[in-house]
Design a protein around this motif. Sequence first.
Motif, PDB file in Angstrom:
ATOM      1  N   ASP A   1      -1.455   8.100  29.489  1.00 48.57           N
ATOM      2  CA  ASP A   1      -2.152   8.961  30.453  1.00 48.57           C
ATOM      3  C   ASP A   1      -3.657   8.906  30.223  1.00 48.57           C
ATOM      4  O   ASP A   1      -4.126   8.696  29.089  1.00 48.57           O
ATOM      5  N   GLU A   2      -4.400   9.131  31.288  1.00 44.54           N
ATOM      6  CA  GLU A   2      -5.839   9.300  31.130  1.00 44.54           C
ATOM      7  C   GLU A   2      -6.097  10.583  30.336  1.00 44.54           C
ATOM      8  O   GLU A   2      -5.492  11.626  30.609  1.00 44.54           O
TER       9      GLU A   2
ATOM     10  N   ASN B   1      -8.650  13.367  29.522  1.00 43.57           N
ATOM     11  CA  ASN B   1      -9.888  14.035  29.924  1.00 43.57           C
ATOM     12  C   ASN B   1     -10.055  15.265  29.037  1.00 43.57           C
ATOM     13  O   ASN B   1      -9.482  16.329  29.320  1.00 43.57           O
TER      14      ASN B   1
END
Length: 325
Positions: A141-142, A144
């Motif tokens: 997953d990204e 952030n």
Amino acid sequence: MKKNIAIIMGGYSSEVDISLKSGNVVYNNISKDSYNTYKIHILKNKWVLVDDNQHEYPINKHDFSAEINGKKLNFDCVFNAIHGTPGEDGRILAYFDLIGLKHTSAPFYQMALTFNKRDCLSVVKQYGIKTATSYFLNKGDEINVEKIISKVGLPCFVKPNNAGSSFGISKAKTVEEMMPAIKKAFNEDSEILIESFLDGREITIGVFIYKGNIKVLPMTEILTENDFFDYEAKYLGKSEEITPAQISDELHKKLEAVAIKTYKALNMSGFSRSEYIIVNGEPHFLEMNTVPGLTTESIIPQQAAEAGISFPELFHNAIETALNN
């Protein structure tokens, strides 16, 4: 005729050594007058029966039997002492169900559900049980960090979704500590859980089926020298465990009610030990362990002793409950 009881221990996770200790305590405290007991090591490279002379006999995975001196040995019941996979996540229990072998744990689906922290939290929330604010990540997953912190705040806990004994858990206090904490958790699991920090007293509660009824054991308050109840605190003496917890009658009743509610909501049976943080007088559920430690230093045995339940009685009850299920 005495029943043959297989005590499975070891496993495939970082908790293998702890599980072997628990399994040996179970073996040493089950009445040999009541049962024939056998130590079974379930390890990545072998499944073997280990006798008192350390001789090993392979387990036939077709029917979970062993051959000793030319005689086939079948088991009537399995005592599950495997922390982590494949004992606590339900995998080996599904196998036992398929071959019709009784065991001391909850059904395999309940074990899998409680072992998966985020799925477990999703269920208990539907029953109005309070929890920390959480954020989920899968490997790939990204990431952030700013978005994560905006939801859960700092400090926060970063933990593997499927792991026990506090392996891979970090308390991140700053933005700079987030990525190392995330990487550490991903070393243990491909799914991780990031939770808001709950500032309050930590109470752990044992619940199990005792003589046919749900029993809540005397509660334990955890006071740790470290930032949280990590591996050192659990196993290397870096914490104080106060049993029974010095709490008001009102809080005790509230905790007892939520412990029973959680046990029922998850459709549990067998042993469990759940962690709660008390925030503004309200219990917040953290997680449930369905194969809690059973060494002489472990919390469930401490709580059972406070309730007047000895090691042999604790284990005898688990076996009889399984056999009569």
